[in-house]
Design a protein around this motif. Structure first.
Motif, short mmCIF file in Angstrom:
data_model
loop_
_atom_site.label_atom_id
_atom_site.label_comp_id
_atom_site.label_asym_id
_atom_site.label_seq_id
_atom_site.Cartn_x
_atom_site.Cartn_y
_atom_site.Cartn_z
N PHE A 95 0.83 -1.21 0.00
CA PHE A 95 0.00 0.00 0.00
C PHE A 95 0.86 1.26 0.00
N LYS A 109 -4.67 7.37 -4.44
CA LYS A 109 -4.79 7.08 -3.02
C LYS A 109 -5.54 8.23 -2.34
N SER A 114 -7.27 6.17 3.46
CA SER A 114 -8.28 5.18 3.80
C SER A 114 -8.45 4.13 2.71
N PHE A 115 -7.95 4.38 1.50
CA PHE A 115 -7.99 3.39 0.43
C PHE A 115 -7.12 3.83 -0.72
N ARG A 116 -6.86 2.90 -1.61
CA ARG A 116 -6.22 3.19 -2.90
C ARG A 116 -6.98 2.44 -3.98
N PHE A 135 -8.78 -2.58 -5.61
CA PHE A 135 -9.11 -1.64 -4.53
C PHE A 135 -8.45 -2.15 -3.25
N GLN A 136 -7.64 -1.30 -2.62
CA GLN A 136 -6.98 -1.64 -1.37
C GLN A 136 -7.55 -0.79 -0.24
N SER A 137 -7.79 -1.43 0.92
CA SER A 137 -8.27 -0.70 2.09
C SER A 137 -7.72 -1.35 3.35
N TYR A 145 -3.64 -4.73 4.85
CA TYR A 145 -4.65 -4.19 3.94
C TYR A 145 -5.37 -5.31 3.22
N VAL A 211 -16.10 3.52 1.40
CA VAL A 211 -15.56 2.29 1.98
C VAL A 211 -16.59 1.77 2.96
N GLY A 215 -14.15 -3.18 4.64
CA GLY A 215 -13.28 -2.49 3.69
C GLY A 215 -13.70 -2.57 2.25
N PRO A 217 -15.44 -1.68 -1.33
CA PRO A 217 -15.80 -0.44 -2.01
C PRO A 217 -17.26 -0.45 -2.45
#
Length: 324
Positions: A95, A109, A114-116, A135-137, A145, A211, A215, A217
């Motif tokens: 991340f 990001k 809080s996310f990317r 989607f990363q969170s 993550y 989010v 986590g 999306p």
């Protein structure tokens, strides 16, 4: 910072407070914390070197995608790229790594981290495209993550303007900007995106994103004061032979002496009135811009933004990704 090192530092700080070292010997605490950081430095440098090697491999794969003539070959190489990228993003510390050299991949990001969201597309024959993303969170509790694959289902969504979607039913797009606003301690995120569906038209879209639990999306939200106020995302379709301005920037509106942050965009209209509804004939009206401005938790539509006033500079014509 890697979670192991972060946990060690937190434990050290708690120990210092419990033993009153913070009050009794601040110089000792500073030295102790510095040593802790130095102890973790080799791991950080090794992780950065590891990600740099992965990034180089991804960059070579990405370059290969557009080399073949046939669509199935391009998509096969993209499958390799996507699978490898997914494994890399599952690694601890991914991340924080920017992947800056993947210039044809959008990596946005949130300012509050809080996310990317990551997105890209594969150009196919006959002016078509396919869209991919991740989607990363943060995981609950802040340990690592979560990673979600974005699956484009745009062709199966009959009225995308009015739908709330998720990562498994994604209105695929290449995202060019991410806007973060707050109102009454609530966060509002808005993506600006581009999509090409067919050889005749292109699309620009405004996509709210949240989010949710675990986590995940969620795409689309009724935050637009526009037309019938039912829109959960706004989509503008226009001729593939034209380009459309859509930018988030400070701009002096008629009713304000100070610059306001707005999303300003070309008003797209048919070249002749009898072509209304045939979007392959929609082009920008000369020097006529509309806008959206964030106010009290909503994006308010503002028609007829005057970009001809010498105090106001119209946004430059964009260079859309790959094609208009």
């Amino acid at each position: 910072m890697p979670p192991v090192l972060k946990n060690s530092l937190c434990l050290a700080l708690k120990l210092c407070r419990k033993t009153n070292l913070m009050q009794n010997n601040k110089k000792f605490v500073r030295i102790f914390l510095a040593l802790m950081l130095l102890a973790g430095l080799p791991d950080i440098l090794h992780a950065q070197k590891d990600f740099a090697a992965h990034e180089d491999s991804l960059k070579r794969m990405m370059r290969r995608i557009i080399e073949p003539e046939h669509d199935f070959e391009r998509l096969a190489i993209n499958y390799e790229f996507k699978t490898y990228f997914e494994k890399v993003l599952q690694k601890e510390g991914s991340f924080e790594y920017p992947f800056d050299s993947l210039v044809v991949v959008s990596r946005l990001k949130a300012p509050d981290e809080s996310f990317r969201i990551i997105s890209w597309y594969v150009p196919l024959q006959d002016g078509k495209f396919e869209y991919f993303g991740f989607f990363q969170s943060p995981q609950h509790g802040g340990e690592g993550y979560q990673l979600f694959t974005l699956t484009d289902k745009a062709m199966k969504i009959s009225e995308p303007q009015f739908e709330t979607l998720d990562h498994e039913n994604w209105y695929g797009a290449y995202y060019t900007d991410l806007i973060h606003k707050t109102h009454r301690r609530n966060d509002y995120y808005l993506l600006l995106g581009w999509r090409g569906d067919n050889p005749l038209t292109r699309k620009r879209l405004l996509e709210p994103i949240r989010v949710m639990g675990r986590g995940r999306p969620s795409f689309g939200q009724p935050v637009f004061r526009y037309e019938n106020n039912r829109h959960r995302r706004v989509i503008f379709e226009y001729s593939a032979k034209a380009s459309m301005v859509m930018r988030y920037e400070s701009f002096i509106l008629e009713q304000s002496r100070r610059p306001q942050e707005i999303i300003i965009f070309d008003r797209m209209a048919p070249s002749h009135s009898f072509m209304r509804g045939s979007y392959q004939f929609y082009v920008p009206e000369t020097n006529i811009f509309d806008a959206f401005m964030f106010e009290d938790g909503n994006w308010i539509f503002i028609p007829d933004v005057d970009a001809r006033n010498p105090r106001r500079t119209p946004p430059p014509r964009p260079a859309p990704p790959g094609d208009n």
